[in-house]
Design a protein around this motif. Structure first.
Motif, PDB file in Angstrom:
ATOM      1  N   THR A 169       0.827  -1.186   0.000  1.00 50.14           N
ATOM      2  CA  THR A 169       0.000   0.000   0.000  1.00 50.14           C
ATOM      3  C   THR A 169       0.868   1.245   0.000  1.00 50.14           C
ATOM      4  O   THR A 169       1.758   1.402   0.820  1.00 50.14           O
ATOM      5  N   SER A 170       0.589   2.161  -0.939  1.00 52.58           N
ATOM      6  CA  SER A 170       1.418   3.352  -1.066  1.00 52.58           C
ATOM      7  C   SER A 170       0.881   4.496  -0.250  1.00 52.58           C
ATOM      8  O   SER A 170       1.628   5.305   0.263  1.00 52.58           O
ATOM      9  N   GLY A 171      -0.467   4.588  -0.120  1.00 50.39           N
ATOM     10  CA  GLY A 171      -1.065   5.743   0.515  1.00 50.39           C
ATOM     11  C   GLY A 171      -1.414   5.518   1.969  1.00 50.39           C
ATOM     12  O   GLY A 171      -1.880   4.454   2.352  1.00 50.39           O
ATOM     13  N   LEU A 172      -1.154   6.534   2.803  1.00 53.13           N
ATOM     14  CA  LEU A 172      -1.524   6.513   4.216  1.00 53.13           C
ATOM     15  C   LEU A 172      -2.397   7.734   4.447  1.00 53.13           C
ATOM     16  O   LEU A 172      -2.017   8.851   4.093  1.00 53.13           O
ATOM     17  N   ASP A 230       1.730   9.895   0.549  1.00 59.02           N
ATOM     18  CA  ASP A 230       1.897   8.921  -0.534  1.00 59.02           C
ATOM     19  C   ASP A 230       3.374   8.546  -0.627  1.00 59.02           C
ATOM     20  O   ASP A 230       4.223   9.394  -0.945  1.00 59.02           O
ATOM     21  N   ILE A 231       3.657   7.270  -0.347  1.00 64.40           N
ATOM     22  CA  ILE A 231       5.048   6.815  -0.305  1.00 64.40           C
ATOM     23  C   ILE A 231       5.668   6.838  -1.690  1.00 64.40           C
ATOM     24  O   ILE A 231       6.815   7.256  -1.866  1.00 64.40           O
ATOM     25  N   ALA A 232       4.899   6.391  -2.697  1.00 67.73           N
ATOM     26  CA  ALA A 232       5.453   6.276  -4.047  1.00 67.73           C
ATOM     27  C   ALA A 232       5.868   7.634  -4.612  1.00 67.73           C
ATOM     28  O   ALA A 232       6.947   7.773  -5.192  1.00 67.73           O
ATOM     29  N   SER A 233       4.997   8.637  -4.448  1.00 69.48           N
ATOM     30  CA  SER A 233       5.305   9.959  -5.013  1.00 69.48           C
ATOM     31  C   SER A 233       6.042  10.856  -4.029  1.00 69.48           C
ATOM     32  O   SER A 233       6.420  11.983  -4.367  1.00 69.48           O
ATOM     33  N   HIS A 234       6.210  10.373  -2.793  1.00 67.69           N
ATOM     34  CA  HIS A 234       6.928  11.117  -1.756  1.00 67.69           C
ATOM     35  C   HIS A 234       6.280  12.482  -1.510  1.00 67.69           C
ATOM     36  O   HIS A 234       6.952  13.517  -1.447  1.00 67.69           O
ATOM     37  N   THR A 235       4.952  12.473  -1.394  1.00 65.51           N
ATOM     38  CA  THR A 235       4.231  13.721  -1.142  1.00 65.51           C
ATOM     39  C   THR A 235       3.339  13.591   0.087  1.00 65.51           C
ATOM     40  O   THR A 235       2.854  12.504   0.417  1.00 65.51           O
ATOM     41  N   GLU A 292      -0.208  20.611  -0.662  1.00 65.72           N
ATOM     42  CA  GLU A 292       1.019  19.853  -0.431  1.00 65.72           C
ATOM     43  C   GLU A 292       1.888  20.516   0.624  1.00 65.72           C
ATOM     44  O   GLU A 292       2.117  21.738   0.593  1.00 65.72           O
ATOM     45  N   LEU A 293       2.368  19.674   1.554  1.00 66.59           N
ATOM     46  CA  LEU A 293       3.267  20.171   2.590  1.00 66.59           C
ATOM     47  C   LEU A 293       4.717  19.999   2.138  1.00 66.59           C
ATOM     48  O   LEU A 293       5.063  19.013   1.483  1.00 66.59           O
ATOM     49  N   LYS A 294       5.559  20.925   2.506  1.00 65.66           N
ATOM     50  CA  LYS A 294       6.983  20.822   2.220  1.00 65.66           C
ATOM     51  C   LYS A 294       7.682  20.233   3.443  1.00 65.66           C
ATOM     52  O   LYS A 294       7.817  20.884   4.475  1.00 65.66           O
ATOM     53  N   LEU A 295       8.088  18.974   3.313  1.00 63.85           N
ATOM     54  CA  LEU A 295       8.789  18.303   4.405  1.00 63.85           C
ATOM     55  C   LEU A 295      10.215  17.994   3.983  1.00 63.85           C
ATOM     56  O   LEU A 295      10.479  17.687   2.815  1.00 63.85           O
ATOM     57  N   PRO A 297      13.492  15.439   3.966  1.00 63.85           N
ATOM     58  CA  PRO A 297      13.511  13.969   3.879  1.00 63.85           C
ATOM     59  C   PRO A 297      13.370  13.276   5.237  1.00 63.85           C
ATOM     60  O   PRO A 297      12.652  12.282   5.363  1.00 63.85           O
ATOM     61  N   LYS A 298      14.022  13.794   6.258  1.00 66.84           N
ATOM     62  CA  LYS A 298      13.909  13.194   7.596  1.00 66.84           C
ATOM     63  C   LYS A 298      12.495  13.370   8.161  1.00 66.84           C
ATOM     64  O   LYS A 298      11.953  12.466   8.798  1.00 66.84           O
ATOM     65  N   GLU A 299      11.889  14.544   7.947  1.00 61.85           N
ATOM     66  CA  GLU A 299      10.519  14.753   8.418  1.00 61.85           C
ATOM     67  C   GLU A 299       9.565  13.783   7.713  1.00 61.85           C
ATOM     68  O   GLU A 299       8.668  13.224   8.343  1.00 61.85           O
ATOM     69  N   PHE A 300       9.769  13.580   6.409  1.00 65.00           N
ATOM     70  CA  PHE A 300       8.921  12.658   5.655  1.00 65.00           C
ATOM     71  C   PHE A 300       9.068  11.230   6.196  1.00 65.00           C
ATOM     72  O   PHE A 300       8.067  10.541   6.436  1.00 65.00           O
TER      73      PHE A 300
END
Length: 227
Positions: free
Chosen positions: A128-131, A139-144, A151-154, A156-159
């Motif tokens: 599953t990609s979406g949480l 969304d894990i696949a699109s890293h958003t 859209e939030l600006k996170l 990489p560590k915050e994501f």
């Protein structure tokens, strides 16, 4: 990522047997011989499931269950030579999810592990990609990450931190385990790293970061995501 199975048994032959069987089945087995060390490793590893012997050298398995259930809801399957009905009832009422009497077949044990994980909403090979949690989605696949459709600006560590928290929604995740998952082995004592990034995340996803509703502090233990 492989699900971690914590094996607590004082019999080295049983530990080896289970380690080989679980590794072959695609799990990440961690073996421990005593109850106290088992509690410590459980706090660090946050295992998906625990296999527990009742006859431990430093405490009875039921005492382990009592302490473990104070802060974890991970499934526990008891593996014991004790076959009496009273022992089974006491263990089940004490917090274990299943009880298998020794000697047992590894095929049956693996089936019971899968059933326990399935009941807790954890499955092997879950792609599953979406949480989603209310108006927050990741969304894990699109890293958003989206909040209120924006859209939030996170960083990489915050994501990565938010992803792990959302993937384990409802579970208490210890400081040491989160630090190991995000920063790697050797950072388990750098709790100030975690404090900084949790505060940053709260400012971005909470309505009031001073009164967080999503990322809850478990004092002295870690954090819990409320989905």
């Amino acid at each position: 990522m492989k699900e971690t199975i914590l094996i607590i048994d004082d019999d080295s032959a049983i530990r080896k047997l289970l380690e080989v069987a679980l590794d072959a089945a695609g799990y990440h087995p961690v073996t421990i011989a005593t109850g106290k060390e088992g509690l410590n490793r459980a706090a660090i590893e946050a295992p998906a499931l625990v296999l527990l012997d009742l006859g431990l050298p430093d405490m009875d398995g039921k005492e382990f269950l009592s302490q473990f259930r104070e802060w974890s809801q991970s499934p526990v399957i008891v593996l014991s030579a004790r076959s009496g009905e009273a022992e089974k009832i006491a263990a089940l009422e004490g917090g274990c999810d299943d009880y298998l009497t020794k000697p047992f077949g590894t095929g049956e044990l693996l089936a019971r592990i899968k059933a326990s994980l399935r009941r807790r909403g954890i499955s092997m090979g879950d792609n599953t990609s979406g949480l989603i949690s209310g108006n927050l989605s990741l969304d894990i696949a699109s890293h958003t990450v989206m909040l209120n459709n924006e859209e939030l600006k996170l960083t990489p560590k915050e994501f990565d931190l938010l992803k792990i928290l959302m993937q384990n929604s409802g579970k208490v995740l210890t400081h040491a385990w989160l630090l190991k998952e995000i920063w790697g082995i050797g950072y388990q004592n750098e709790t100030h790293y975690l404090r900084v990034f949790i505060n940053q995340l709260r400012q971005k996803i909470e309505t009031d970061s001073t009164r967080p509703k999503r990322i809850v502090t478990e004092t002295g233990i870690g954090y819990r995501f409320v989905g």
